[in-house]
Design a protein around this motif. Structure first.
Motif, PDB file in Angstrom:
ATOM      1  N   THR A   7      24.398  62.913  56.485  1.00 14.43           N
ATOM      2  CA  THR A   7      23.079  62.596  55.930  1.00 14.43           C
ATOM      3  C   THR A   7      22.269  61.736  56.880  1.00 14.43           C
ATOM      4  OG1 THR A   7      24.025  62.666  53.712  1.00 14.43           O
ATOM      5  CG2 THR A   7      21.874  61.618  53.957  1.00 14.43           C
ATOM      6  N   HIS A  10      21.323  63.662  60.058  1.00 11.15           N
ATOM      7  CA  HIS A  10      20.213  64.586  59.814  1.00 11.15           C
ATOM      8  C   HIS A  10      18.882  63.832  59.808  1.00 11.15           C
ATOM      9  CE1 HIS A  10      17.994  67.995  58.264  1.00 11.15           C
ATOM     10  NE2 HIS A  10      17.525  67.228  57.296  1.00 11.15           N
ATOM     11  N   ARG A  11      18.887  62.642  59.227  1.00  9.87           N
ATOM     12  CA  ARG A  11      17.646  61.862  59.161  1.00  9.87           C
ATOM     13  C   ARG A  11      17.205  61.419  60.559  1.00  9.87           C
ATOM     14  NH1 ARG A  11      16.254  57.228  54.663  1.00  9.87           N
ATOM     15  NH2 ARG A  11      14.121  56.821  55.360  1.00  9.87           N
ATOM     16  N   GLN A  14      15.695  64.307  62.193  1.00 11.91           N
ATOM     17  CA  GLN A  14      14.393  64.589  61.577  1.00 11.91           C
ATOM     18  C   GLN A  14      13.318  63.634  62.097  1.00 11.91           C
ATOM     19  OE1 GLN A  14      14.327  64.250  57.231  1.00 11.91           O
ATOM     20  NE2 GLN A  14      13.423  66.306  57.107  1.00 11.91           N
ATOM     21  N   ASP A  15      13.711  62.374  62.298  1.00  9.54           N
ATOM     22  CA  ASP A  15      12.778  61.361  62.809  1.00  9.54           C
ATOM     23  C   ASP A  15      12.637  61.400  64.331  1.00  9.54           C
ATOM     24  OD1 ASP A  15      12.267  60.449  60.273  1.00  9.54           O
ATOM     25  OD2 ASP A  15      13.788  58.876  60.331  1.00  9.54           O
ATOM     26  N   HIS A  94      18.366  52.250  57.756  1.00  4.08           N
ATOM     27  CA  HIS A  94      17.539  52.420  56.553  1.00  4.08           C
ATOM     28  C   HIS A  94      18.075  51.593  55.379  1.00  4.08           C
ATOM     29  CE1 HIS A  94      15.581  55.688  58.704  1.00  4.08           C
ATOM     30  NE2 HIS A  94      16.778  56.189  58.952  1.00  4.08           N
TER      31      HIS A  94
END
Length: 426
Positions: A7, A10-11, A14-15, A94
């Motif tokens: 997870t 993937h973030r 994506q960023d 995060h």
């Protein structure tokens, strides 16, 4: 090694904080994860567990990583992040409770975990005694932040900065002024300042960024002062390279530090890199020193053209240009080798007039006479004479500097070539 669950990985993809090529795919049973491998010499840890920087180069590496991260990831705090020095990236986890801004994150990292912000920079100055005010400002700028607040500049630095500001203010035509160094003043204005100020004209004719420069001359001829004036005139971030800042007894460590410093300079471009005592860092490879010396010079050979292309001006200084590896001095790396000798009578007169600008002189003081007596001496001797003459006149409660005070100040200088006084027992 850093293992990342799917997870979060993937973030980061994506960023655009990570590219897939930078991550090794790992499968453990049914779990699929990503991994980042790092050599022992590179930092790879949560920010609150990283060792505080040992020198300016390590601080600049972190600042460059922060700037590169913010170029891709603009929202969210980096307080609970992971520092991956090898990738020059800071990866956010995060966390919900991470609220600190970049100024606080940088201050905490620089001070080894104290929650103190670099905004204003006076907050951390006294905590970072190993770093000068200018160096700290460079690190803050390299991180993409702007130094703010009162800066407690040491007296000598304040005087130099004030002189530079005054000289820049008087240069209404945008020219750099180097009192006492007429030939070098013309060279800097022709080969650097004019190109920077009229870039479109030069670009149209195929001229890009100013080429690298070597200033060669004896100690005390004014090389360092001239470079300081150029830095102040351009107003660019500057990075100093010398044996004390990058040399290491560990194999590969010196070349790694050199690479990191040039990466930070490229990230802050337009910027200026000053290489002091080039003969100590870049001596001829045939002179010995082992394979690691070859590696260090190879790193310079790789970094210099890349930095010039990115908009970094490189200025080297040396007393022994004959000791520098010939490959370093080839065109395309250092285009210009400028001989800087002691000032002659005309240049010394120019320097005296600049130093005495605004200072009241008594009738009968003939500066040409003292310029002739000071010709061929270090420029620092001239500055001493002006200060000493002013001190003698003030002690005598005079409102102007008279000829007798000047004469005594010059007489107080040691004779050129005279033996130094010995201290000991008879």
């Amino acid at each position: 090694m850093l293992l990342i669950r799917g997870t979060l990985l993937h973030r980061w993809f994506q960023d655009r904080l990570l590219d897939e090529a930078e991550v090794l795919k790992v499968t453990f049973g049914e779990n699929r994860m990503g991994a980042i491998l790092s050599e022992r010499s590179f930092a790879l840890a949560p920010l609150d567990r990283c060792a505080s920087p040992r020198d300016k180069v390590e601080a600049l590496s972190f600042a460059a990583a922060m700037r590169q991260t913010r170029a891709r990831y603009r929202d969210g705090s980096l307080e609970r992040a992971l520092y991956v020095e090898k990738l020059s990236r800071i990866l956010p986890t995060h966390a919900e409770d991470a609220l600190a801004g970049d100024a606080l994150v940088l201050g905490s990292w620089l001070t080894g975990g104290l929650r103190v912000s670099v905004d204003p920079m006076s907050n951390v100055q006294n905590l970072l005694s190993w770093m000068s005010v200018d160096q700290l400002a460079d690190v803050i700028r390299a991180a993409g932040l702007e130094p703010t607040g009162a800066m407690l500049i040491p007296r000598a630095e304040a005087e130099a900065a004030e002189f530079a500001r005054t000289a820049a203010a008087k240069a209404s035509d945008g020219r750099l002024r180097l009192p006492g160094r007429t030939a070098l003043e013309d060279f800097f204005n022709d080969h650097v300042v004019d190109i920077v100020q009229n870039r479109s004209h030069y670009t149209a004719l195929g001229i890009g960024n100013p080429g690298a420069i070597v200033l060669e001359g004896p100690p005390g001829c004014g090389k360092t002062v001239a470079v300081e004036r150029l830095i102040a005139h351009l107003g660019w971030p500057h990075f100093a390279v010398d044996a004390s800042s990058v040399a290491s007894p560990y194999i590969h460590e010196t070349s790694r530090k050199v690479g990191q410093l040039f990466e930070a300079a490229i990230a802050a471009a337009p910027s200026l890199v000053v290489i002091d005592e080039m003969d100590a860092l870049l001596s001829e490879r045939d002179a010995g020193g082992g394979q690691h010396r070859v590696e260090e010079i190879a790193e310079f050979l790789r970094a210099i053209p890349e930095a010039i292309k990115a908009g970094v001006l490189i200025v080297g200084m040396t007393n022994r240009v004959d000791m520098i590896d010939p490959a370093i001095l080839r065109r395309g790396r250092f285009d210009h080798v400028v001989k800087v000798d002691h000032a002659d009578q005309t240049e010394m007169l120019d320097l005296l007039r600049a130093l005495l600008d605004g200072v009241p002189l008594a009738d009968g003081v003939i500066l040409e006479t003292y310029a002739m007596r000071l010709a061929g001496r270090p420029l620092s001797d001239t500055a001493f004479v002006v200060r000493e003459a002013a001190r003698l006149a003030a002690r005598a409660r005079m409102s102007t500097i008279d000829d007798a005070s000047f004469s005594k100040a010059v007489d107080a200088l040691p004779q050129s070539g005279a033996p130094k006084p010995r201290v000991g027992f008879v």
